[in-house]
Design a protein around this motif. Structure first.
Motif, mmCIF file in Angstrom:
data_model
loop_
_atom_site.group_PDB
_atom_site.id
_atom_site.type_symbol
_atom_site.label_atom_id
_atom_site.label_comp_id
_atom_site.label_asym_id
_atom_site.label_seq_id
_atom_site.Cartn_x
_atom_site.Cartn_y
_atom_site.Cartn_z
ATOM 1 N N ASN A 168 2.392 1.738 -3.403
ATOM 2 C CA ASN A 168 1.387 2.237 -4.342
ATOM 3 C C ASN A 168 1.158 3.732 -4.163
ATOM 4 O O ASN A 168 0.940 4.459 -5.143
ATOM 5 C CB ASN A 168 0.074 1.479 -4.158
ATOM 6 C CG ASN A 168 0.134 0.058 -4.692
ATOM 7 O OD1 ASN A 168 0.979 -0.266 -5.529
ATOM 8 N ND2 ASN A 168 -0.746 -0.803 -4.216
ATOM 9 N N GLU A 169 1.193 4.200 -2.931
ATOM 10 C CA GLU A 169 1.035 5.632 -2.685
ATOM 11 C C GLU A 169 2.228 6.411 -3.214
ATOM 12 O O GLU A 169 2.063 7.492 -3.814
ATOM 13 C CB GLU A 169 0.835 5.881 -1.195
ATOM 14 C CG GLU A 169 -0.520 5.413 -0.691
ATOM 15 C CD GLU A 169 -0.747 5.673 0.786
ATOM 16 O OE1 GLU A 169 -1.890 5.485 1.237
ATOM 17 O OE2 GLU A 169 0.211 6.069 1.487
ATOM 18 N N ASP A 180 0.830 -1.207 0.000
ATOM 19 C CA ASP A 180 0.000 0.000 0.000
ATOM 20 C C ASP A 180 0.864 1.257 0.000
ATOM 21 O O ASP A 180 0.570 2.231 -0.715
ATOM 22 C CB ASP A 180 -0.920 0.008 1.223
ATOM 23 C CG ASP A 180 -2.041 -1.021 1.119
ATOM 24 O OD1 ASP A 180 -2.310 -1.498 -0.002
ATOM 25 O OD2 ASP A 180 -2.642 -1.346 2.160
ATOM 26 N N THR A 181 1.929 1.252 0.782
ATOM 27 C CA THR A 181 2.824 2.413 0.824
ATOM 28 C C THR A 181 3.510 2.621 -0.512
ATOM 29 O O THR A 181 3.601 3.757 -1.010
ATOM 30 C CB THR A 181 3.875 2.232 1.932
ATOM 31 O OG1 THR A 181 3.210 2.087 3.192
ATOM 32 C CG2 THR A 181 4.815 3.429 1.996
ATOM 33 N N TRP A 213 1.068 13.177 2.965
ATOM 34 C CA TRP A 213 1.672 12.361 4.013
ATOM 35 C C TRP A 213 2.863 11.536 3.511
ATOM 36 O O TRP A 213 3.631 11.022 4.309
ATOM 37 C CB TRP A 213 0.620 11.430 4.624
ATOM 38 C CG TRP A 213 -0.059 10.521 3.635
ATOM 39 C CD1 TRP A 213 0.291 9.244 3.308
ATOM 40 C CD2 TRP A 213 -1.215 10.828 2.848
ATOM 41 N NE1 TRP A 213 -0.553 8.733 2.366
ATOM 42 C CE2 TRP A 213 -1.504 9.680 2.060
ATOM 43 C CE3 TRP A 213 -2.050 11.957 2.725
ATOM 44 C CZ2 TRP A 213 -2.572 9.632 1.166
ATOM 45 C CZ3 TRP A 213 -3.111 11.899 1.828
ATOM 46 C CH2 TRP A 213 -3.355 10.751 1.073
ATOM 47 N N ARG A 214 3.012 11.406 2.187
ATOM 48 C CA ARG A 214 4.161 10.697 1.628
ATOM 49 C C ARG A 214 5.256 11.637 1.142
ATOM 50 O O ARG A 214 6.361 11.206 0.831
ATOM 51 C CB ARG A 214 3.724 9.806 0.457
ATOM 52 C CG ARG A 214 2.845 8.629 0.858
ATOM 53 C CD ARG A 214 3.581 7.681 1.770
ATOM 54 N NE ARG A 214 2.698 6.650 2.293
ATOM 55 C CZ ARG A 214 2.892 6.033 3.455
ATOM 56 N NH1 ARG A 214 3.928 6.363 4.202
ATOM 57 N NH2 ARG A 214 2.044 5.112 3.862
ATOM 58 N N TYR A 246 -1.669 16.922 -2.476
ATOM 59 C CA TYR A 246 -1.776 15.567 -3.009
ATOM 60 C C TYR A 246 -0.774 14.640 -2.309
ATOM 61 O O TYR A 246 0.424 14.872 -2.329
ATOM 62 C CB TYR A 246 -1.521 15.568 -4.513
ATOM 63 C CG TYR A 246 -1.836 14.243 -5.165
ATOM 64 C CD1 TYR A 246 -3.147 13.893 -5.460
ATOM 65 C CD2 TYR A 246 -0.829 13.336 -5.465
ATOM 66 C CE1 TYR A 246 -3.455 12.666 -6.049
ATOM 67 C CE2 TYR A 246 -1.121 12.109 -6.056
ATOM 68 C CZ TYR A 246 -2.432 11.789 -6.332
ATOM 69 O OH TYR A 246 -2.730 10.580 -6.915
ATOM 70 N N MET A 247 -1.286 13.580 -1.692
ATOM 71 C CA MET A 247 -0.445 12.602 -0.981
ATOM 72 C C MET A 247 0.545 13.299 -0.045
ATOM 73 O O MET A 247 1.717 12.910 0.043
ATOM 74 C CB MET A 247 0.316 11.720 -1.986
ATOM 75 C CG MET A 247 -0.550 10.799 -2.805
ATOM 76 S SD MET A 247 -1.129 9.382 -1.863
ATOM 77 C CE MET A 247 -2.121 8.525 -3.083
ATOM 78 N N SER A 252 1.815 6.617 -6.976
ATOM 79 C CA SER A 252 0.823 7.609 -7.375
ATOM 80 C C SER A 252 1.372 9.023 -7.250
ATOM 81 O O SER A 252 1.169 9.870 -8.134
ATOM 82 C CB SER A 252 -0.427 7.448 -6.503
ATOM 83 O OG SER A 252 -1.420 8.375 -6.880
ATOM 84 N N LEU A 253 2.097 9.277 -6.168
ATOM 85 C CA LEU A 253 2.672 10.610 -5.963
ATOM 86 C C LEU A 253 3.743 10.908 -7.013
ATOM 87 O O LEU A 253 3.792 12.025 -7.566
ATOM 88 C CB LEU A 253 3.266 10.705 -4.563
ATOM 89 C CG LEU A 253 3.954 12.036 -4.206
ATOM 90 C CD1 LEU A 253 3.006 13.217 -4.388
ATOM 91 C CD2 LEU A 253 4.484 11.981 -2.771
#
Length: 305
Positions: A235-236, A232-233, A259-260, A256-257, A239-240
């Motif tokens: 994938n994030e 999941d991480t 937190w990452r 956008y995202m 996406s970012l």
């Protein structure tokens, strides 16, 4: 590169490997992989080369030359692990396909990274797939995903570079290459070993890496310390990265995202400094809320909870 087929079934002296010059002059050479051996073949001599394999190993390669060319694609080498008591696998090379630089072009400009000794590094990376299987099996472990296969091979590459060159310059080149590749095309997330390389390069100096005479010894030491990201991480992050560097993306994306962003900025900063220069890189990271100040602020917030 570990092929999908396999998933289903300077440098004057090398340790147990084969020099690139030697590979180019023969129809196949054997190299040790722990207690087993691997056969190294050039693509244009593949049929003749694989005839050296015993039938029990050769029968696992149920494909023709055209299929091997398709699997290899534009890459310089690939590995096919084999289930065999004495043969670890087959390494197929075509070093003429290797690029001389890694490039990226996005909203702020075109940047390139010259690639040194790419044939040798590619060869070591492919051996790394087989050494990783050997190292994990020694601990009763197995490799659970193609992505893990790739970062393990790059982890071997870092150790091998340190042993062979007494420097981490080429290890950082691999780090930058992986970053630039995924920035240019998010499909290269499958090879984005940077989160693991960042940990290895922080934890170990050249001198410390040289204390491990074999890769399995290094793996036994580093494996309890590594913190791989879950799916999941990743994938994030994908996406970012795609939203940040994708075609036509030039505007800052503050929300956008978010937190990452601190972690992504930490991973990208050495590479951006390398290709853009420190001032431009830090300015861009700040515009994307990925700067050191943003990371410190995020870490301070996390420490309150």
């Amino acid at each position: 590169m570990i092929s999908s087929l396999a998933a289903t079934a300077t440098l004057a002296t090398y340790m147990t490997g084969v020099s690139i010059t030697a590979i180019n002059m023969t129809s196949g050479l054997w190299t040790d992989i722990g207690p087993k051996q691997a056969l190294v073949c050039e693509l244009h001599q593949l049929e003749r080369c694989i005839s050296q394999l015993p039938p029990s190993a050769r029968n696992q390669l149920s494909t023709g030359l055209n299929k091997f060319k398709q699997l290899l694609g534009q890459r310089g080498a690939m590995v096919l692990p084999l289930r065999h008591g004495q043969i670890a696998g087959l390494v197929v090379t075509d070093f003429q396909q290797l690029p001389s630089q890694q490039t990226i072009n996005w909203g702020v400009g075109h940047f390139s990274l010259p690639l040194k000794l790419q044939s040798q590094l590619t060869y070591w990376h492919e051996l790394g797939h087989l050494y990783a299987i050997d190292a994990l099996s020694g601990q009763g472990q197995t490799i659970t995903s193609p992505y893990q296969h790739e970062w393990l091979a790059d982890l071997y590459l870092v150790w091998r570079i340190a042993r062979e060159t007494q420097s981490l310059e080429l290890a950082w080149q691999q780090y930058h290459r992986r970053n630039l590749a995924v920035m240019a095309d998010s499909e290269f997330m499958s090879h984005w070993s940077v989160p693991i390389l960042a940990q290895a390069l922080k934890l170990y100096s050249v001198e410390q890496l040289n204390q491990f005479a074999r890769f399995d010894q290094f793996w036994a030491d580093i494996s309890p310390k590594l913190r791989p990201h879950d799916t999941d991480t990743l994938n994030e992050f994908s996406s970012l990265i795609q939203r940040t560097f994708g075609a036509g993306t030039v505007q800052p994306l503050p929300g956008y995202m978010y937190w990452r962003k601190p972690a992504l900025g930490r991973y990208l900063e050495p590479t951006l400094v390398e290709v853009m220069g420190q001032s431009a890189a830090l300015q861009w990271l700040s515009s994307q809320q990925m700067s050191t100040e943003e990371r410190d602020r995020a870490e301070n917030i996390e420490s309150r909870y």
